[in-house]
Design a protein around this motif. Structure first.
Motif, PDB file in Angstrom:
ATOM      1  N   VAL A  82      -3.507  -9.249  -8.538  1.00 42.03           N
ATOM      2  CA  VAL A  82      -2.253  -8.924  -7.844  1.00 42.03           C
ATOM      3  C   VAL A  82      -1.254  -7.976  -8.187  1.00 42.03           C
ATOM      4  O   VAL A  82      -1.871  -8.102  -9.178  1.00 42.03           O
ATOM      5  CB  VAL A  82      -1.147  -9.808  -7.118  1.00 42.03           C
ATOM      6  CG1 VAL A  82       0.292  -9.250  -6.674  1.00 42.03           C
ATOM      7  CG2 VAL A  82      -1.610 -11.485  -6.186  1.00 42.03           C
ATOM      8  N   PHE A  83      -1.452  -6.666  -7.927  1.00 45.36           N
ATOM      9  CA  PHE A  83      -1.501  -5.434  -9.074  1.00 45.36           C
ATOM     10  C   PHE A  83      -0.173  -5.003  -8.700  1.00 45.36           C
ATOM     11  O   PHE A  83       0.950  -5.672  -8.175  1.00 45.36           O
ATOM     12  CB  PHE A  83      -2.222  -3.652  -8.669  1.00 45.36           C
ATOM     13  CG  PHE A  83      -3.280  -4.486  -8.376  1.00 45.36           C
ATOM     14  CD1 PHE A  83      -4.185  -3.830  -9.059  1.00 45.36           C
ATOM     15  CD2 PHE A  83      -3.959  -5.089  -7.480  1.00 45.36           C
ATOM     16  CE1 PHE A  83      -5.534  -3.228  -9.357  1.00 45.36           C
ATOM     17  CE2 PHE A  83      -5.600  -4.774  -7.440  1.00 45.36           C
ATOM     18  CZ  PHE A  83      -5.929  -4.190  -8.516  1.00 45.36           C
ATOM     19  N   LEU A  88      -1.992  -3.413  -0.533  1.00 48.89           N
ATOM     20  CA  LEU A  88      -2.661  -2.930   0.889  1.00 48.89           C
ATOM     21  C   LEU A  88      -3.242  -2.277   0.886  1.00 48.89           C
ATOM     22  O   LEU A  88      -3.076  -0.896   0.361  1.00 48.89           O
ATOM     23  CB  LEU A  88      -1.219  -3.979   2.068  1.00 48.89           C
ATOM     24  CG  LEU A  88      -0.516  -5.016   0.959  1.00 48.89           C
ATOM     25  CD1 LEU A  88       0.468  -5.391   2.211  1.00 48.89           C
ATOM     26  CD2 LEU A  88      -1.304  -5.958   1.142  1.00 48.89           C
ATOM     27  N   PHE A  89      -4.199  -2.394   2.165  1.00 51.59           N
ATOM     28  CA  PHE A  89      -4.792  -0.987   2.803  1.00 51.59           C
ATOM     29  C   PHE A  89      -4.184  -0.639   3.951  1.00 51.59           C
ATOM     30  O   PHE A  89      -3.818  -1.385   4.240  1.00 51.59           O
ATOM     31  CB  PHE A  89      -6.247  -1.728   3.018  1.00 51.59           C
ATOM     32  CG  PHE A  89      -6.921  -2.599   2.276  1.00 51.59           C
ATOM     33  CD1 PHE A  89      -7.143  -1.651   0.771  1.00 51.59           C
ATOM     34  CD2 PHE A  89      -7.798  -3.809   2.800  1.00 51.59           C
ATOM     35  CE1 PHE A  89      -8.093  -3.013   0.004  1.00 51.59           C
ATOM     36  CE2 PHE A  89      -8.126  -4.784   1.352  1.00 51.59           C
ATOM     37  CZ  PHE A  89      -8.745  -3.589   0.120  1.00 51.59           C
ATOM     38  N   ALA A 145      -0.397  -9.540   0.069  1.00 54.01           N
ATOM     39  CA  ALA A 145      -1.469  -8.763  -1.147  1.00 54.01           C
ATOM     40  C   ALA A 145      -1.850 -10.466  -1.756  1.00 54.01           C
ATOM     41  O   ALA A 145      -3.057 -10.769  -2.599  1.00 54.01           O
ATOM     42  CB  ALA A 145      -0.775  -7.906  -2.422  1.00 54.01           C
ATOM     43  N   LEU A 146      -0.370 -11.112  -2.316  1.00 54.69           N
ATOM     44  CA  LEU A 146      -0.742 -12.260  -2.724  1.00 54.69           C
ATOM     45  C   LEU A 146      -1.843 -13.579  -1.672  1.00 54.69           C
ATOM     46  O   LEU A 146      -3.029 -14.079  -2.215  1.00 54.69           O
ATOM     47  CB  LEU A 146       0.386 -13.338  -3.198  1.00 54.69           C
ATOM     48  CG  LEU A 146       0.491 -14.884  -3.684  1.00 54.69           C
ATOM     49  CD1 LEU A 146      -0.046 -14.962  -5.226  1.00 54.69           C
ATOM     50  CD2 LEU A 146       1.781 -14.486  -3.645  1.00 54.69           C
ATOM     51  N   ALA A 147      -1.769 -13.703  -0.346  1.00 55.68           N
ATOM     52  CA  ALA A 147      -2.316 -14.075   0.659  1.00 55.68           C
ATOM     53  C   ALA A 147      -3.685 -13.353   0.260  1.00 55.68           C
ATOM     54  O   ALA A 147      -4.635 -14.496   0.420  1.00 55.68           O
ATOM     55  CB  ALA A 147      -1.696 -14.006   1.914  1.00 55.68           C
ATOM     56  N   ARG A 148      -3.502 -12.242   1.059  1.00 57.38           N
ATOM     57  CA  ARG A 148      -4.833 -11.899   0.019  1.00 57.38           C
ATOM     58  C   ARG A 148      -6.486 -11.882  -0.310  1.00 57.38           C
ATOM     59  O   ARG A 148      -7.266 -11.971  -1.221  1.00 57.38           O
ATOM     60  CB  ARG A 148      -5.655 -10.020   0.483  1.00 57.38           C
ATOM     61  CG  ARG A 148      -6.290  -9.411   0.572  1.00 57.38           C
ATOM     62  CD  ARG A 148      -6.133  -7.501   0.619  1.00 57.38           C
ATOM     63  NE  ARG A 148      -5.812  -7.109  -0.507  1.00 57.38           N
ATOM     64  CZ  ARG A 148      -5.100  -6.081  -1.235  1.00 57.38           C
ATOM     65  NH1 ARG A 148      -5.380  -5.215  -0.039  1.00 57.38           N
ATOM     66  NH2 ARG A 148      -4.766  -5.680  -2.393  1.00 57.38           N
ATOM     67  N   PRO A 162       3.518  -8.122 -11.302  1.00 60.49           N
ATOM     68  CA  PRO A 162       3.649  -8.101  -9.241  1.00 60.49           C
ATOM     69  C   PRO A 162       5.259  -8.203  -8.704  1.00 60.49           C
ATOM     70  O   PRO A 162       5.367  -7.206  -7.721  1.00 60.49           O
ATOM     71  CB  PRO A 162       2.584  -9.199  -8.722  1.00 60.49           C
ATOM     72  CG  PRO A 162       3.151 -10.464  -9.388  1.00 60.49           C
ATOM     73  CD  PRO A 162       2.900  -9.318 -11.131  1.00 60.49           C
ATOM     74  N   LEU A 163       5.718  -7.521 -10.149  1.00 62.40           N
ATOM     75  CA  LEU A 163       7.374  -8.115  -9.029  1.00 62.40           C
ATOM     76  C   LEU A 163       7.745  -7.201 -10.221  1.00 62.40           C
ATOM     77  O   LEU A 163       9.303  -6.855  -9.581  1.00 62.40           O
ATOM     78  CB  LEU A 163       7.836  -9.411  -9.305  1.00 62.40           C
ATOM     79  CG  LEU A 163       6.844 -10.626  -8.862  1.00 62.40           C
ATOM     80  CD1 LEU A 163       7.862 -11.727  -9.332  1.00 62.40           C
ATOM     81  CD2 LEU A 163       6.916 -10.330  -7.139  1.00 62.40           C
TER      82      LEU A 163
END
Lengths: 354, 266, 281
Positions: A82-83, A88-89, A145-148, A162-163
């Motif tokens: 996670v960046f 997200l795309f 993003a985390l789910a992905r 990430p935050l």
């Protein structure tokens, strides 16, 4: 079982003459939440990017379950990330974003549907599948993003600040989410941040980075109560550093003398310093008390700040250094600017650094 | 306050008067041509004595006009495709590369746009005369690609710079190969830039006159070359009809582009 | 903790990455750079080695006249477009969005309308029996039709028309970027309208005016279509002369020399612009 789950071995990364990561070694057991904490430019992100495969290390090795991953290209490392920014795309819905890693792995449609559903439940975004990223808040985007990143069950999840783009309240909310998800999934997480509070809140262990090196690895308690270096002492938690004119080391303890002649015995010694000499004494603002019997370090009150539950008091030592304490407001009623008083603290709660 | 619309006072009226006059100045000739193309006067008297479509009939009766239009379309589409393809590759190098001289390369890629077209036209004419590409479709396409390419680069570099590389990195970590990540994530994300690049480079070619005049042969002419030739002879209303169609076509392309762009943005 | 350990963080692998630019570099090298350079070479090799082409270009009064015409027209066109464009760009930058969209549409439509079509319109409008002359005669302002076309007047009118958008747009962008509070500050400092305009708005918008003005000047110097159609045979401009030397007279040496002069002047002006205003728009 002597092969560690993840080991970083003498990792080094240079950009021309600049050393970004300098001989970093680290062992991470499976399921741990380990945070890389340090100021910007300390090498923590570079180390993370080496793990992700975006940065080729100049020397050293990274092993996952005993096997080196350095020759594996990023897209075959099976690592989640996670960046810092929202990644997200933009042309794909939430559902398709989470399905993306599964599609490139040629999973069956039914498997993908089930997995995406489970992931949306995990990050508590049920019903958001059809949304486009542009219609999500920053916090929601990072949860997707985390789910992905978790959809394909990576053994290691990397999180690069990430935050940092979120506001404070939202940040705390998602920190709790991240902890819960870590507990539920048991995934090994390597987390990069420059925010010590975030590191303390989230991590099992923290690796403190400075100038491309790891200064200390340990639990938040260890770092706070037993900082190995002056840098860690200053970076984790609030601290005062007082000049030390002389220190006599006896084993693990030292007897120190301040420039004004005040002495203090039984001070823990750090950083393998065995020789006597000058240096600095670190003491937390919370450890300080106003002495009632006239013993301790003589100081003059400079300023008192009322903060509700607590107050802070800024003092000046006889040799002109500033030192501040924090205490319940009721305990420091009698401190008024200009007043002379004495400060005392438990010597074992202070630390001498040569 | 000079930069507050509401507080301009009398100045606002003066500025509006000039602006409206300029708008008229810019629009009137175009409308005028469209009107004349339907006027009956051979001598382009305005207002025309009566209205007619005979100039359009005359235009469509002449196969050379249609051929020229076909050539224009062919050259335009081919050079737009080439410009976008080369522009896309070049933009990746300009935006993502870290080689020395990147700034110089970028400036070089834009020079065909800022150099006087006449210099390029004469230069490429000399070369094509020598290697036998003059008066050929290939010659036309190459020359117009050189002119359209800078516009493609500008549009694509802009959108690629606005695209966060981390998104592509995320796709790679998700398991997509670097090429897959570019095709499935980066290209869809910058499709607006690609689209603008295609429209720009097509219109550059479609409207290009100077190079085309040198490049053309009696058997291979683009629409602007035919109009040019006709204009040098007389001001026949047939040219007004041809011009009107040309303008209408450009407007249609622009309107379509705007429509598709707003669709894509959703 | 040595000096060299100041680390660069967050720098994913970028590689060198010039590879994808190679096809475009080839295209430009083969079909742009080499042709232009070999053209310039011809100016000193044809008909024989030496600078005699340049000598002839500057010594012959016909050619000198062309250079003079070209610079005159470019200068007048630049000045006139700047004066006309400024109020439009100014209002455009501050007017309500929906009006601005309309005005912008007019500018863009005119800009993207085929150049030949627009030039043709002016040929018709300006001719002896054209609308402008007949109207003026009907109004009794003139008794004889004015010669508005086939001379430099026609060229100047047509070029101004073509170039207007190229000044309006950069000026608009510059004025729009000016913070209105700077003018409020000027007013609070006691500047009246004229003072505020002269001492604040004008200097702040100067870079846009310079960018647009230089662009128009350079474009005008090398413009081919409009001068060739609206100008007369005796009032040729530089681009048309180059075309004629090469295409009709087959005098490649002299044509190349003229092209080189145009190229050098153009590049010199761009260099000036980059030097003083930082980068080209």
């Amino acid at each position: 079982m002597n092969t560690m789950f993840l080991s970083i071995d003498k990792l080094r990364k240079t950009y021309g003459a600049v050393v970004a990561v300098d001989n970093v070694s680290l062992e991470v057991p499976e399921g741990e939440f380990l945070t890389f904490l340090g100021p910007s430019g300390s090498g923590k992100s570079t180390t993370l990017y080496a793990l992700a495969g975006f940065d080729e290390p100049s020397a050293g090795d990274i092993r996952l379950r005993g096997a080196s991953i350095l020759s594996t290209p990023s897209h075959k490392r099976n690592i989640g990330m996670v960046f810092q920014r929202y990644t997200l795309f933009p042309h794909l819905s939430v559902h398709e974003n989470i399905a993306f890693p599964l599609r490139v792995r040629h999973q069956s449609a039914s498997d993908i549907a089930a997995r995406v559903k489970a992931m949306l439940t995990l990050v508590r975004l049920e019903g958001y599948g059809a949304r486009m990223p542009a219609h999500l808040s920053g916090g929601q985007q990072q949860r997707v993003a985390l789910a992905r990143a978790l959809a394909y069950d990576p053994p290691v999840l990397l999180m690069d600040e990430p935050l940092s783009a979120l506001d404070k309240k939202l940040r705390e909310e998602i920190q709790i989410e991240i902890r819960r998800i870590h507990q539920e999934t048991g995934v090994t997480i390597l987390y990069v941040t420059h925010d010590q509070e975030e590191a303390l809140r989230l991590s099992d262990r923290i690796a403190v980075f400075n100038h491309g090196r790891i200064e200390q690895v340990g639990t938040g308690r260890e770092l706070y109560h037993n900082p190995a270096t002056r840098f860690v002492a200053g970076f984790v938690g609030d601290s005062n550093f007082l000049e030390v004119a002389d220190a006599e080391v006896r084993g693990e303890r030292a007897r120190i003398t301040f420039p004004d002649g005040t002495t203090l015995a039984n001070v823990p010694v750090h950083g393998g310093a065995s020789a006597s000499g000058t240096g600095e004494l670190m003491v937390r603002p919370q450890s300080l008390r106003l002495s009632t019997d006239g013993s301790g370090l003589p100081v003059r009150v400079r300023d008192v700040t009322f903060l509700g539950d607590t107050s802070t008091v800024l003092f000046e030592t006889a040799w002109g250094q500033e030192i501040w304490l924090r205490a319940a407001a009721s305990q420091i009623n009698n401190a008024t600017p200009g007043a002379n008083c004495h400060l005392e603290w438990n010597a074992t709660e202070s630390h001498w650094f040569a | 306050m000079l930069l507050s619309y509401r507080k301009l006072g009398g100045l606002r009226i003066a500025l509006w008067a000039i602006t409206l006059a300029v708008c008229l100045f810019l629009l009137v000739p175009i409308i005028f041509i469209a009107a004349l193309s339907f006027g009956s006067s051979q001598w382009l008297i305005f207002p025309p004595p009566s209205w007619t479509t005979k100039w359009y009939h005359e235009l469509f009766a002449d196969p050379r006009w249609l051929q020229a239009a076909m050539t224009s379309a062919k050259v335009g589409l081919l050079s737009a495709a080439l410009s976008v393809f080369l522009g896309l590759l070049a933009s990746f190098a300009l935006v993502r590369g870290s080689f020395p001289g990147r700034g110089i390369l970028r400036a070089l890629f834009l020079t065909p746009m800022v150099l006087p077209v006449i210099v390029f036209a004469v230069a490429i004419y000399a070369l094509f005369l020598r290697i036998g590409l003059n008066g050929t479709l290939v010659g036309f396409v190459i020359a117009h690609t050189v002119l359209g390419f800078p516009f493609a680069v500008i549009a694509i570099v802009n959108s690629l710079e606005g695209f966060d590389k981390s998104i592509e990195d995320a796709a790679v970590l998700c398991g997509a190969s670097p090429l897959q990540a570019k095709l499935k994530v980066t290209l869809p994300a910058i499709k607006l830039g690609l689209f603008s690049a295609a429209i720009f480079s097509f219109l550059i070619s479609w409207d290009e006159v100077v190079v085309a005049i040198f490049m053309a042969s009696p058997t291979l002419q683009t629409l602007p070359v035919r109009i040019w030739g006709a204009l040098r002879q007389d001001l026949s209303p047939v040219i007004a009809a041809a011009s009107t169609i040309l303008v209408a076509f450009t407007l249609v392309v622009m309107a379509l582009a705007a429509l598709i762009r707003s669709r894509m943005n959703k | 903790m040595s000096q060299t350990t100041v680390a660069v963080e967050r720098s994913p692998r970028r590689g060198r990455g010039i590879g994808p630019a190679v096809p475009a570099m080839l295209l430009l090298a083969l079909f742009f750079i080499i042709p232009v350079f070999s053209l310039l070479l011809r100016s000193v090799t044809e008909p024989e080695l030496g600078l005699q082409n340049y000598g002839e270009l500057f010594a012959t009064s016909t050619y000198a006249r062309v250079f003079f015409n070209t610079f005159m027209v470019a200068t007048v066109v630049t000045a006139v477009t700047l004066i006309i464009a400024y109020p439009v760009a100014w209002l455009l930058a501050i007017m309500p969005q929906r009006h601005a969209n309309l005005v912008m549409a007019v500018i863009l439509i005119s800009m993207w309308t085929n150049l030949l079509a627009r030039t043709y319109a002016w040929m018709v409008l300006l001719q002896r029996t054209g609308v402008i002359n007949t109207t003026l005669m009907k109004l009794g302002l003139i008794s004889e039709p004015l010669a508005l076309v086939k001379n430099l007047t026609g060229v100047t009118i047509g070029m101004t028309y073509i170039m207007l958008p190229f000044v309006i747009l950069p000026l608009y962008a510059t004025i729009r970027a000016i913070d209105p509070s700077t003018l409020q500050a000027a007013a609070l400092c006691g500047a009246g309208r004229w003072q505020a305009f002269r001492r604040v708005l004008l200097p702040l918008s100067a870079p846009g005016a310079a960018a647009g003005g230089l662009m128009v000047f350079v474009m005008s110097l090398g413009y081919f279509v409009t001068p060739a159609l609206l100008g007369g045979a005796s009032n040729m401009m530089l681009a048309e002369m180059i075309a004629q030397l090469v295409q009709s007279l087959l005098n490649w040496g002299l044509g190349s020399a003229a092209a080189f002069v145009l190229l050098v002047v153009t590049l010199a002006i761009y260099a000036l612009q980059i030097r003083f205003f930082g980068g080209m728009r």
